[in-house]
Write a protein that holds these residues in place. Structure first.
Motif, mmCIF file in Angstrom:
data_model
loop_
_atom_site.group_PDB
_atom_site.id
_atom_site.type_symbol
_atom_site.label_atom_id
_atom_site.label_comp_id
_atom_site.label_asym_id
_atom_site.label_seq_id
_atom_site.Cartn_x
_atom_site.Cartn_y
_atom_site.Cartn_z
ATOM 1 N N MET A 212 81.497 63.530 57.728
ATOM 2 C CA MET A 212 80.085 63.856 57.916
ATOM 3 C C MET A 212 79.382 63.850 56.559
ATOM 4 S SD MET A 212 78.349 67.268 59.585
ATOM 5 C CE MET A 212 79.088 66.927 61.168
ATOM 6 N N THR A 213 78.205 63.208 56.508
ATOM 7 C CA THR A 213 77.448 63.148 55.266
ATOM 8 C C THR A 213 76.770 64.486 55.007
ATOM 9 O OG1 THR A 213 77.021 60.807 55.628
ATOM 10 C CG2 THR A 213 75.607 61.944 54.060
ATOM 11 N N GLU A 214 76.929 64.984 53.801
ATOM 12 C CA GLU A 214 76.280 66.248 53.455
ATOM 13 C C GLU A 214 74.783 66.040 53.263
ATOM 14 O OE1 GLU A 214 77.825 68.560 50.315
ATOM 15 O OE2 GLU A 214 79.903 68.369 50.938
ATOM 16 N N VAL A 215 74.005 66.979 53.751
ATOM 17 C CA VAL A 215 72.555 66.952 53.581
ATOM 18 C C VAL A 215 72.177 67.930 52.490
ATOM 19 C CG1 VAL A 215 70.334 67.346 54.680
ATOM 20 C CG2 VAL A 215 72.208 66.344 55.991
ATOM 21 N N SER A 216 71.493 67.421 51.470
ATOM 22 C CA SER A 216 71.105 68.274 50.359
ATOM 23 C C SER A 216 70.126 69.345 50.829
ATOM 24 C CB SER A 216 70.458 67.418 49.257
ATOM 25 O OG SER A 216 69.791 68.223 48.328
ATOM 26 N N SER A 217 70.227 70.524 50.223
ATOM 27 C CA SER A 217 69.318 71.614 50.577
ATOM 28 C C SER A 217 67.880 71.299 50.171
ATOM 29 C CB SER A 217 69.768 72.911 49.894
ATOM 30 O OG SER A 217 69.739 72.763 48.476
ATOM 31 N N ALA A 218 67.703 70.252 49.317
ATOM 32 C CA ALA A 218 66.347 69.875 48.885
ATOM 33 C C ALA A 218 65.714 68.840 49.816
ATOM 34 C CB ALA A 218 66.388 69.319 47.463
ATOM 35 N N ASP A 219 66.457 68.354 50.829
ATOM 36 C CA ASP A 219 65.950 67.284 51.668
ATOM 37 C C ASP A 219 64.767 67.697 52.538
ATOM 38 O OD1 ASP A 219 67.639 65.423 50.660
ATOM 39 O OD2 ASP A 219 68.982 65.317 52.371
ATOM 40 N N TRP A 220 64.538 68.989 52.671
ATOM 41 C CA TRP A 220 63.375 69.420 53.455
ATOM 42 C C TRP A 220 62.074 69.243 52.694
ATOM 43 C CZ3 TRP A 220 60.023 73.100 51.654
ATOM 44 C CH2 TRP A 220 60.474 73.918 50.603
ATOM 45 N N ARG A 221 62.178 69.099 51.372
ATOM 46 C CA ARG A 221 60.969 69.022 50.547
ATOM 47 C C ARG A 221 60.345 67.622 50.628
ATOM 48 N NH1 ARG A 221 60.771 73.447 47.224
ATOM 49 N NH2 ARG A 221 62.722 74.588 46.969
ATOM 50 N N PRO A 222 59.020 67.528 50.480
ATOM 51 C CA PRO A 222 58.376 66.209 50.504
ATOM 52 C C PRO A 222 58.725 65.382 49.277
ATOM 53 C CG PRO A 222 56.779 67.916 49.969
ATOM 54 C CD PRO A 222 58.045 68.626 50.346
ATOM 55 N N ASN A 223 58.671 64.064 49.450
ATOM 56 C CA ASN A 223 58.857 63.170 48.306
ATOM 57 C C ASN A 223 57.619 63.162 47.414
ATOM 58 O OD1 ASN A 223 60.593 61.756 50.667
ATOM 59 N ND2 ASN A 223 61.516 61.306 48.704
ATOM 60 N N ALA A 224 56.439 63.115 48.041
ATOM 61 C CA ALA A 224 55.190 63.067 47.279
ATOM 62 C C ALA A 224 54.804 64.457 46.805
ATOM 63 C CB ALA A 224 54.078 62.493 48.149
ATOM 64 N N ASP A 225 54.202 64.515 45.615
ATOM 65 C CA ASP A 225 53.697 65.811 45.159
ATOM 66 C C ASP A 225 52.271 66.015 45.661
ATOM 67 O OD1 ASP A 225 52.018 64.305 43.509
ATOM 68 O OD2 ASP A 225 53.221 64.636 41.711
ATOM 69 N N LEU A 226 51.706 67.174 45.374
ATOM 70 C CA LEU A 226 50.387 67.521 45.888
ATOM 71 C C LEU A 226 49.322 66.562 45.379
ATOM 72 C CD1 LEU A 226 48.597 69.392 47.535
ATOM 73 C CD2 LEU A 226 48.498 70.937 45.552
ATOM 74 N N THR A 227 49.472 66.094 44.140
ATOM 75 C CA THR A 227 48.495 65.156 43.589
ATOM 76 C C THR A 227 48.436 63.875 44.421
ATOM 77 O OG1 THR A 227 48.775 66.025 41.347
ATOM 78 C CG2 THR A 227 47.870 63.794 41.555
ATOM 79 N N ALA A 228 49.611 63.339 44.782
ATOM 80 C CA ALA A 228 49.658 62.109 45.572
ATOM 81 C C ALA A 228 49.143 62.333 46.987
ATOM 82 C CB ALA A 228 51.086 61.574 45.610
ATOM 83 N N ILE A 229 49.461 63.494 47.568
ATOM 84 C CA ILE A 229 49.001 63.790 48.929
ATOM 85 C C ILE A 229 47.478 63.893 48.961
ATOM 86 C CG2 ILE A 229 49.051 65.531 50.753
ATOM 87 C CD1 ILE A 229 51.998 66.076 49.904
ATOM 88 N N ARG A 230 46.906 64.560 47.953
ATOM 89 C CA ARG A 230 45.443 64.638 47.880
ATOM 90 C C ARG A 230 44.829 63.263 47.616
ATOM 91 N NH1 ARG A 230 45.000 70.219 44.327
ATOM 92 N NH2 ARG A 230 44.792 71.659 46.109
ATOM 93 N N ALA A 231 45.490 62.473 46.782
ATOM 94 C CA ALA A 231 44.960 61.145 46.466
ATOM 95 C C ALA A 231 44.893 60.277 47.718
ATOM 96 C CB ALA A 231 45.830 60.473 45.405
ATOM 97 N N ARG A 232 45.864 60.402 48.610
ATOM 98 C CA ARG A 232 45.826 59.633 49.858
ATOM 99 C C ARG A 232 44.628 60.065 50.714
ATOM 100 N NH1 ARG A 232 49.416 56.538 52.894
ATOM 101 N NH2 ARG A 232 51.141 57.014 51.448
#
Length: 330
Positions: free
Chosen positions: A1-21
């Motif tokens: 079974m592939t381990e899922v990192s505990s950080a995988d719940w976090r978004p890839n984009a930061d707030l700056t990129a999300i606002r820019a979209r």
């Protein structure tokens, strides 16, 4: 079974990129509102799929009473076919911001699910549409004086590689690729358009759109896709253009083919090529052909990749940086 990192719940984009979209979409909607272009929405799922051999569709199945036997429904690679049906219904100039899906695409600038802006201008030719694309992109990037140039496909190859893509045979195209130092050519069996595309992407694209918007236009007729072919010049050309900034292809536009018989012949040619290659043969979109038979106005249309545009606007190098959740975290 592939381990899922505990950080995988976090978004890839930061707030700056999300606002820019969000800001980018607001500017686009304001642009079209002022231009009198209507925003529409069409289905993501369709009974038919794109036949283009360069594209791979994703599919699913839906079990609905009264829908008939369970059969594949295809996720759109573009909203083009449905939007052209709206044009045939007399809706007028339209645009859409939507999600589209393409299998076998993952990389620094590719993602199997991505955001597309597509619009159609009845009564316009593709030259006029290029002007509007340039105005929209300048606004989106907040670069109102960014230079704009148009370059024909033929001149690009003649100036950059010393060959005429209308009259150069496959063997010479292969030798050109070898002289350019491209790797992995041993055993590579491509047709003429395959070699031209390889030379374009590996030898020529990187110089396009440097400090400017470059519209590459007037493609070989064999690469017409869904565009008209014009035969009035020195050589026949497809009324097709692509937009580049910093070597990145952002948009693909056409003086649209509106002839139902010719469109059916191209679909059937695509399927024959897929058959030769052992690739899936999706069903032809008969609803689009019926709409073309009914009649749609002469028009120009374009699809523009919003994730790539956002990459340029925010100065990032990987598409994941502008996606809330890339596919590996979806």
């Amino acid at each position: 079974m592939t381990e899922v990192s505990s950080a995988d719940w976090r978004p890839n984009a930061d707030l700056t990129a999300i606002r820019a979209r969000a800001e980018l979409y607001a500017r686009i909607r304001a642009f079209f509102s002022e231009s009198g272009v209507l925003e529409v929405e069409t289905p993501i799922l369709s009974r038919a799929a794109v036949t283009d051999p360069a594209l791979a569709s994703l599919s699913t199945q839906v079990d609905i009473a009264g829908f008939g036997p369970k059969r594949p429904l295809y996720l759109q690679t573009s909203p083009e076919f449905a939007m052209k049906r709206l044009l045939a219904a007399g809706i007028g100039p339209i645009y859409q911001i939507c999600k589209v899906f393409r299998d076998e695409e993952r990389g620094r600038r590719h993602h199997p699910e991505f955001s597309l802006l597509e619009w159609y201008r009845p009564g316009w030719d593709y030259g006029r549409l290029m002007d509007e694309v340039g105005a929209l992109v300048r606004l989106a990037l907040n670069r109102p004086t960014m230079p704009i140039e148009r370059l024909t496909y033929r001149d690009l190859f003649r100036d950059g590689l010393g060959l005429d893509p209308w009259h150069t045979e496959v063997d010479q195209l292969r030798r050109t690729a070898e002289r350019a130092g491209l790797r992995g050519l041993d055993g590579l069996d491509l047709d003429r358009d395959g070699w031209l595309d390889l030379l374009l992407t590996q030898c020529l694209e990187s110089r396009l759109g440097r400090g400017r918007l470059t519209f590459l236009c007037d493609y070989p007729p064999s690469q017409a896709a869904l565009s008209r072919v014009r035969t009035s010049g020195e050589v026949p050309v497809a009324e097709r253009f692509e937009l580049y900034i910093d070597g990145i292809e952002l948009a693909n536009g056409f003086g649209e083919l509106v002839d139902a018989r010719e469109q059916r012949a191209r679909f059937q040619g695509d399927l024959a090529f897929r058959r030769e290659q052992g690739r899936p043969e999706p069903p032809i979109d008969e609803s689009l052909l019926d709409a073309l038979e009914h009649g749609i106005p002469d028009c120009a249309g374009v699809a523009l990749g919003l994730d790539r545009l956002l990459m340029i606007a925010t100065g990032v190098e990987h598409i994941d940086a502008v996606l809330t959740f890339a596919i590996e975290r979806a």
